[in-house]
Scaffold this motif. Structure first.
Motif: not given
Length: 492
Positions: A70-77, A310-317
């Protein structure tokens, strides 16, 4: 785990955990005393949804954020949970005592609460009222195998990966066998002691487990055989693993797990369709938390967007390297989209997984095929390994694209690595890779592997994080646990 915290966990979780039980004895006997008396009562305790269902939080949510596919998009993460940020950055401390959201890791809390219940069942059911000896042994066996599954999670989160040369001295996780909230002293023991305990629980449970469970959410003989094979594989004991994995397949019969054929379910008019712009295949198992079709051991957790708990997958790509593992005809790509949650195209063309709100993390039939394929490859049965991995692939893409390339099929090392990559293709962004990262870090075939995360900023710049090995392949025990057991040594 410690006295006060474990008591709190039990008190909080008990109303949910006992929801499948009859009220007669629960309303009469105070919590903390014996809450079951008949064999039927103990049997009902094994129906608790806490053993298989984590719809709000828990499961492998932490692992998803730590795996390297996984990587992440800052705007959503960035706007989401502080714990998500710490996990993604592989920080040393994830849970601080002064956090606004103050509670121990949800998976750890749930497993420890379940451990209390399981130990009560294991220690008490044989002296319960009514029921036959065979019924009591079967219930005890289910509880022992379920305890083994729980301990396998704990040792793979809070201790070093198994390495035979050091397992006898590496700090493990406490082996807990008593349902005693008054207990105050817990010793970590060693990694070897925990693995020995897991193997003993599964081995001794097997003779009394039903081949076909009365309820599909409960432990069965093929599930325990498959789990034991997985445990041996994680230990590098491939000669021991393969017979157990074979036994699991032999004991799977009519009415048991079966593979979906994406060539049918993803085609026009297929069972998973229609496609929804927000959640992908609307009728796919990833959007149906009670779909047991492919589950040998059914356990499911919420793996969607951050829900405030707790947690989620927001912004994960997907990382570009992971996305490149998929062939164009691989129908698993339909579980991904290049669109952001608001419907706009991802500027970098990166893919997010939107077709799996609920992930299975017990033992899926697809994983059973890949575990056996890996064992066969490591034991030089290359044709057998190819046959298993191709069986899975034929259910995930057109037959013309499912074959293992000939240059790989005849090369043992290349085939093992191909099977590991197939695990990524099958389970990317679902927590499985975190467990593989750990075990492969001590595998000579994968020596020198470096794990990184990339955060993509809106201005096109990136920030990279590198996992510090070996320390951050192990999670630290949270402060709240150490507070009630100050003599317990934490992980580095």
């Amino acid at each position: 785990m410690m006295k006060k915290l474990l008591y709190l966990l039990i008190c909080v979780a008990a109303p949910v955990a006992f929801s499948a039980c009859s009220k007669s004895f629960l309303e009469v006997v105070p919590l903390g005393s014996q809450v079951a008396s008949s064999t039927s009562d103990y049997d009902k305790l094994m129906n608790s949804p806490d053993y298989y269902l984590a719809r709000g939080g828990g499961g492998w949510q932490e692992g998803v954020l730590m795996e390297d596919d996984v990587a992440a998009e800052d705007a959503l993460f960035s706007p989401v949970s502080q714990h998500m940020t710490r996990l993604f950055q592989w920080q040393d401390v994830i849970y601080y005592p002064n956090d606004a959201y103050q509670r121990p890791p949800v998976l750890l809390s749930g497993l420890m609460t379940n451990m209390y219940q399981l130990n009560k069942i294991i220690n008490e059911v044989m002296s319960s009222e009514g029921g036959t000896d065979a019924q009591k042994r079967s219930i005890r066996a289910e509880a022992r195998a379920t305890r083994a599954w729980s301990n396998f999670q704990l040792i793979n989160l809070y201790a070093k990966p198994y390495l035979a040369a050091t397992a006898g001295t590496d700090p493990g996780f406490p082996v807990i066998t008593q349902a005693d909230i008054a207990a105050t002293v817990f010793k970590r023991g060693t990694v070897q002691e925990m693995y020995d305990f897991i193997i003993r629980d599964l081995t001794e449970a097997l003779p009394d487990l039903p081949v076909v469970p009365a309820v599909r959410t409960r432990m069965s003989k093929p599930a325990a055989e498959g789990l034991l094979g997985k445990v041996y594989l994680f230990m590098g004991r491939y000669h021991d693993a393969l017979p157990m994995l074979n036994a699991a397949f032999n004991d799977l019969g009519a009415g048991s797990a079966k593979l979906y054929d994406y060539n049918q379910t993803m085609e026009t008019g297929g069972a998973f369709l229609p496609m929804d712009p927000n959640i992908g295949p609307t009728k796919g198992p990833g959007n149906n938390f009670i779909d047991l079709t492919e589950s040998v051991l059914f356990k499911v957790y919420y793996n969607g967007r951050y829900n405030g708990n707790m947690a989620g997958n927001n912004g994960l790509v997907l990382t570009p390297q992971t996305a490149a593992l998929y062939g164009a005809a691989d129908l698993r790509l339909r579980l991904y989209t290049n669109k952001n949650p608001d419907g706009s195209l991802n500027a970098g063309g990166r893919l997010r997984k939107y077709g799996v709100q609920y992930s299975r993390y017990g033992l899926e039939l697809s994983e059973l095929y890949l575990l056996r394929a890996e064992c066969k490859a490591r034991l030089s049965d290359l044709p057998g390994a190819v046959a298993d991995v191709e069986t899975l692939r034929q259910h995930r893409m057109p037959a013309a694209d499912a074959a293992v390339p000939a240059t790989i099929a005849g090369d043992q090392v290349a085939l093992i690595k191909f099977i590991i990559e197939e695990r990524i293709r099958e389970f990317a962004m679902e927590g499985y890779r975190w467990f593989d990262m750990r075990r492969l870090s001590v595998d000579p075939l994968f020596a020198g592997i470096i794990f990184t995360h990339t955060l993509y900023n809106k201005d096109g710049s990136t920030v990279s994080y590198t996992l510090r090995q070996p320390d951050r392949l192990v999670m630290q025990l949270p402060y709240s646990y150490l507070q009630y057991n100050p003599d317990m040594t934490n992980n580095p």
